[in-house]
Design an enzyme around this catalytic site. Structure first.
Site, PDB file in Angstrom:
ATOM      1  N   TYR A  93     -43.010 -49.506 -88.769  1.00 26.34           N
ATOM      2  CA  TYR A  93     -43.964 -48.986 -89.699  1.00 26.34           C
ATOM      3  C   TYR A  93     -45.036 -47.991 -88.997  1.00 26.34           C
ATOM      4  CZ  TYR A  93     -42.461 -52.575 -93.001  1.00 26.34           C
ATOM      5  OH  TYR A  93     -41.807 -53.553 -93.816  1.00 26.34           O
TER       6      TYR A  93
ATOM      7  N   LYS B 296     -34.154 -58.639 -82.487  1.00 32.92           N
ATOM      8  CA  LYS B 296     -32.894 -58.398 -83.008  1.00 32.92           C
ATOM      9  C   LYS B 296     -32.476 -57.465 -81.841  1.00 32.92           C
ATOM     10  CE  LYS B 296     -29.322 -57.817 -85.775  1.00 32.92           C
ATOM     11  NZ  LYS B 296     -28.633 -58.834 -86.323  1.00 32.92           N
TER      12      LYS B 296
ATOM     13  N   ASP C 108     -31.800 -62.493 -88.404  1.00 32.02           N
ATOM     14  CA  ASP C 108     -30.957 -62.955 -89.367  1.00 32.02           C
ATOM     15  C   ASP C 108     -30.654 -64.576 -89.464  1.00 32.02           C
ATOM     16  OD1 ASP C 108     -29.545 -62.016 -87.077  1.00 32.02           O
ATOM     17  OD2 ASP C 108     -27.921 -61.530 -87.750  1.00 32.02           O
TER      18      ASP C 108
ATOM     19  N   ASP D 283     -42.579 -59.019 -92.216  1.00 29.13           N
ATOM     20  CA  ASP D 283     -42.672 -58.716 -93.504  1.00 29.13           C
ATOM     21  C   ASP D 283     -41.625 -59.543 -94.354  1.00 29.13           C
ATOM     22  OD1 ASP D 283     -43.460 -57.539 -95.975  1.00 29.13           O
ATOM     23  OD2 ASP D 283     -42.922 -55.421 -95.445  1.00 29.13           O
TER      24      ASP D 283
ATOM     25  N   ASP E  13     -42.267 -63.185 -96.844  1.00 36.65           N
ATOM     26  CA  ASP E  13     -42.058 -63.205 -98.524  1.00 36.65           C
ATOM     27  C   ASP E  13     -41.172 -64.526 -98.511  1.00 36.65           C
ATOM     28  OD1 ASP E  13     -43.325 -60.962 -99.094  1.00 36.65           O
ATOM     29  OD2 ASP E  13     -41.950 -60.268-100.665  1.00 36.65           O
TER      30      ASP E  13
HETATM   31 MG    MG Z   1     -44.238 -57.330 -98.088  1.00 40.06          MG
END
Ligand code: MG
Ligand code: NAI
Length: 352
Positions: A136, A187, A220, A244, A248
């Protein structure tokens, strides 16, 4: 008595509903504590006003915001503004300008709440998200728009300073928890440069924290481990994008997206830190009075902790837990409570 100056940015969708609830609980918490006061100033920076004025943050807005002790944020995102415009115009504009590089996201199954997992009771995690760069960083571009040769790039940026400071932050946090266990999420099998450096620096920093047990998981595989072996995880450190997504998942596994809190911290305290629920505007339930305010209450508790009001933070967490344990649940948790009734229950628990 110390009065904290707090900025509230309710934003869009259910943001104003949960922030109003959060401020009510905060005021009751301060009044019943007696050791501190709060002076709150609200900012109407949201998507409706963006459409009227052409900006989310007015000229001089960040300079003004900078003078506050902390910020309580609701959500930003509207069906009338592209999501990248709203996110970069408001939330990321603050997070990046105030160098809030450490995003802390606890997940725990609160009493009385049921998890989609049988082993939901084992969830007690803190996800540390790199919050200033990585995927980001805003590095990339578009060229040859609309032509067959159109190109879009999105470059993840990892700097030694940025990576080292987030790993060090995660080690400090892990060393203060009973299990002292930190999992590096990566990763670096597929991404050979930035992610390999991310791993290398982690193990360099690890040498300074011999008491912290460490392990490494590809992102993963981390998702399956969260679902299948929740008790094998304690603190996780992950990049901006990976964390992020994982947070969730963590919030849903601990009952609902309406529960997960977050702190966007500027650990040097050069700038104010910002506290917010992890959820977004939730268009489907906006205006119905049923938004779960628990994520915002928990975020307020994290804000109190950051301000040094540990006793008040603990009292607020107890009040939240008393409320969830009593079955005062909004529809996302399978109940029929409303934002107002949950707020009233937490306020009663604080007063009682
Ligand atoms: Mg989010
Ligand atoms: P969302 O978090 O708004 O909603 C996802 C689902 O979770 C919806 O079904 C919603 O009803 C439910 N939910 C979320 N919070 C809840 C709560 N407190 N109580 C009960 N149910 C709740 O995510 P979505 O739909 O991906 O995004 C909607 C908008 O919000 C978009 O514009 C997006 O860009 C923005 N957004 C903003 C964030 C922020 O300001 N930090 C974070 C995530 C999304």
């Amino acid at each position: 008595m110390h009065d904290y100056r707090l900025a509230a940015i309710p934003g869009d969708g259910i943001g104003p509903e949960v922030v109003e609830a959060g401020l009510e609980v905060l005021r009751v918490c301060a009044a019943t504590d007696g050791g501190f006061g709060v002076a709150i100033q609200a900012f109407d920076w949201n998507s409706e006003n963006y459409l009227l004025r052409g900006h989310y943050i007015p000229d001089g807005g960040l300079e003004q915001l900078r003078t506050f002790d902390a910020i309580l944020f609701g959500a930003v995102g509207s069906q009338r503004v592209p999501d990248d415009v709203s996110l970069w115009g408001l939330r990321l504009a603050i997070v990046q300008a105030f160098d809030q590089y450490a995003n802390v996201r606890p997940a725990r199954l609160l009493p009385g709440v049921s998890s989609p997992l049988d082993k939901g009771d084992d969830i007690d995690w803190v996800i540390v998200r790199e919050n200033s760069e990585g995927e980001y960083a805003g590095h990339g571009g578009r060229a040859h728009r609309g032509l067959p040769i159109e190109v879009g790039t999105e470059t993840a940026v990892f700097t030694r300073v940025g990576v080292e400071r987030i790993h060090r932050f995660a080690f400090e946090l892990a060393s203060q928890r009973p299990r002292r266990h930190l999992t590096l999420v990566t990763k670096s099998n597929a991404q050979r440069f930035g992610m390999v450096m991310w791993d290398e620096i982690f193990f360099e920093v690890a040498r300074d924290y011999p008491a912290v047990k460490v392990d490494r998981e590809l992102v993963d595989a981390a998702t399956t481990r969260m679902v299948l072996k929740p008790d094998s995880l304690d603190v996780m450190v992950a990049t901006n994008l990976h964390a992020d997504i994982l947070s969730d998942l963590a919030s849903a596994l601990s009952g609902s997206l309406g529960i997960g809190p977050t702190a966007n911290l500027n650990p040097s305290r050069q700038f104010p830190s910002m506290f917010e629920p992890i959820h977004g505007s939730a268009f489907d339930i906006t205006g119905k009075g049923i938004a779960n305010p628990i994520a915002t209450f928990w975020s307020v508790a994290m804000m109190l902790e950051h301000l040094g009001e540990a006793r008040a933070a603990q009292r607020l967490m107890h009040a939240i837990e008393e409320t969830t344990a009593a079955g005062e649940h909004t529809p996302d948790l399978g109940g029929q409570a409303t934002t107002r009734s949950v707020t009233a229950a937490v306020c009663r628990a604080l007063t009682g």
